[in-house]
Write a protein that holds these residues in place. Sequence first.
Motif, short mmCIF file in Angstrom:
data_model
loop_
_atom_site.label_atom_id
_atom_site.label_comp_id
_atom_site.label_asym_id
_atom_site.label_seq_id
_atom_site.Cartn_x
_atom_site.Cartn_y
_atom_site.Cartn_z
N PRO A 51 94.29 -18.47 6.35
CA PRO A 51 94.25 -17.53 5.21
C PRO A 51 95.63 -16.94 4.94
O PRO A 51 96.41 -16.70 5.87
CB PRO A 51 93.28 -16.44 5.67
CG PRO A 51 92.47 -17.07 6.75
CD PRO A 51 93.36 -18.08 7.41
N GLY A 52 95.92 -16.72 3.66
CA GLY A 52 97.17 -16.08 3.29
C GLY A 52 98.34 -17.01 3.08
O GLY A 52 99.47 -16.56 2.91
N LEU A 53 98.09 -18.33 3.06
CA LEU A 53 99.19 -19.27 2.82
C LEU A 53 99.76 -19.05 1.42
O LEU A 53 99.04 -18.69 0.48
CB LEU A 53 98.71 -20.72 2.94
CG LEU A 53 98.40 -21.23 4.34
CD1 LEU A 53 97.89 -22.66 4.26
CD2 LEU A 53 99.61 -21.15 5.24
N SER A 54 101.04 -19.30 1.29
CA SER A 54 101.70 -19.18 -0.02
C SER A 54 101.43 -20.44 -0.84
O SER A 54 100.99 -21.47 -0.32
CB SER A 54 103.21 -19.03 0.18
OG SER A 54 103.76 -20.25 0.66
N ASN A 55 101.79 -20.36 -2.11
CA ASN A 55 101.70 -21.51 -3.01
C ASN A 55 102.47 -22.70 -2.45
O ASN A 55 101.97 -23.82 -2.44
CB ASN A 55 102.22 -21.11 -4.39
CG ASN A 55 102.20 -22.25 -5.38
OD1 ASN A 55 101.19 -22.92 -5.53
ND2 ASN A 55 103.32 -22.48 -6.04
N SER A 56 103.69 -22.46 -1.97
CA SER A 56 104.52 -23.55 -1.44
C SER A 56 103.88 -24.18 -0.21
O SER A 56 103.87 -25.41 -0.06
CB SER A 56 105.91 -23.04 -1.09
OG SER A 56 106.58 -22.66 -2.26
N GLU A 57 103.36 -23.36 0.69
CA GLU A 57 102.72 -23.88 1.90
C GLU A 57 101.47 -24.69 1.56
O GLU A 57 101.21 -25.74 2.14
CB GLU A 57 102.36 -22.73 2.85
CG GLU A 57 103.58 -22.04 3.44
CD GLU A 57 103.26 -20.70 4.07
OE1 GLU A 57 103.91 -20.38 5.08
OE2 GLU A 57 102.37 -19.97 3.56
N LEU A 58 100.70 -24.21 0.60
CA LEU A 58 99.50 -24.94 0.16
C LEU A 58 99.89 -26.27 -0.48
O LEU A 58 99.24 -27.29 -0.24
CB LEU A 58 98.69 -24.10 -0.81
CG LEU A 58 97.94 -22.93 -0.21
CD1 LEU A 58 97.42 -22.00 -1.30
CD2 LEU A 58 96.79 -23.42 0.66
N THR A 65 102.89 -31.04 -5.80
CA THR A 65 104.04 -30.20 -6.14
C THR A 65 103.61 -28.73 -6.18
O THR A 65 102.42 -28.41 -6.33
CB THR A 65 104.63 -30.58 -7.51
OG1 THR A 65 103.64 -30.29 -8.52
CG2 THR A 65 105.04 -32.04 -7.57
N ARG A 66 104.61 -27.84 -6.10
CA ARG A 66 104.31 -26.41 -6.22
C ARG A 66 103.71 -26.09 -7.58
O ARG A 66 102.82 -25.25 -7.69
CB ARG A 66 105.60 -25.60 -6.01
CG ARG A 66 106.04 -25.54 -4.58
CD ARG A 66 107.17 -24.52 -4.36
NE ARG A 66 107.95 -24.25 -5.54
CZ ARG A 66 109.26 -24.48 -5.66
NH1 ARG A 66 109.93 -25.00 -4.68
NH2 ARG A 66 109.88 -24.20 -6.78
N GLN A 67 104.20 -26.77 -8.62
CA GLN A 67 103.69 -26.53 -9.96
C GLN A 67 102.21 -26.90 -10.05
O GLN A 67 101.41 -26.16 -10.64
CB GLN A 67 104.50 -27.31 -11.01
CG GLN A 67 105.92 -26.86 -11.14
CD GLN A 67 106.87 -27.45 -10.09
OE1 GLN A 67 106.47 -28.17 -9.19
NE2 GLN A 67 108.15 -27.13 -10.20
N THR A 68 101.85 -28.06 -9.48
CA THR A 68 100.44 -28.49 -9.49
C THR A 68 99.59 -27.49 -8.74
O THR A 68 98.50 -27.11 -9.19
CB THR A 68 100.31 -29.90 -8.87
OG1 THR A 68 101.04 -30.82 -9.69
CG2 THR A 68 98.87 -30.34 -8.77
N MET A 69 100.06 -27.04 -7.58
CA MET A 69 99.30 -26.08 -6.79
C MET A 69 99.18 -24.76 -7.52
O MET A 69 98.12 -24.12 -7.50
CB MET A 69 99.94 -25.88 -5.42
CG MET A 69 99.14 -24.95 -4.51
SD MET A 69 97.38 -25.42 -4.27
CE MET A 69 97.56 -26.94 -3.35
N ASN A 70 100.23 -24.33 -8.22
CA ASN A 70 100.17 -23.07 -8.95
C ASN A 70 99.08 -23.12 -10.03
O ASN A 70 98.31 -22.17 -10.18
CB ASN A 70 101.52 -22.72 -9.56
CG ASN A 70 101.55 -21.31 -10.08
OD1 ASN A 70 101.14 -20.38 -9.39
ND2 ASN A 70 102.03 -21.14 -11.30
#
Length: 152
Positions: A51-58, A65-70
């Motif tokens: 729990p609490g992972l950032s967008n980049s870590e996820l 990509t970070r954009q896809t995850m965002n």
Amino acid sequence: MSQSGIDLDRSLGYLLKEASSALRTAMEEVLRPLGMSVTHYSCLELLAQRPGLSNSELARGAFVTRQTMNVLLQALERDGYVTRPAEAPVGKVLPARLTPRGQQSLEQASAAVRAVEVRMLSGMTETERSAAFRILRSMIHSLRDGDGNDGA
């Protein structure tokens, strides 16, 4: 042998990619009726475990990509599967957490994915399964951590 010099039937890399593709297809088939993609499922699974992972870590954990995850996190938050603070507690990171709805959805998806994995391994003995895990971990380790020099 093809003109490029690689016999695809004897290329371990090609077989791994084919196995990965077959696994992803089978997972998509069981997740689709639950309204999920493999990436959606991966995100929920990662958040349940850490729990609490950032967008980049996820994004790293789900191989996107970070954009896809965002975009995915915004949709998951809008639909009530995850929650993120309105403001970052530290820096710019908005740590995500599963909601009860997200946890319930993940439980259904996990059962479906486990069934796919059981099917994938059904033709193997326990000894063969253990060997497969050991061999795959060794390959990952060699590619990630090895310097390409096998010491020979």
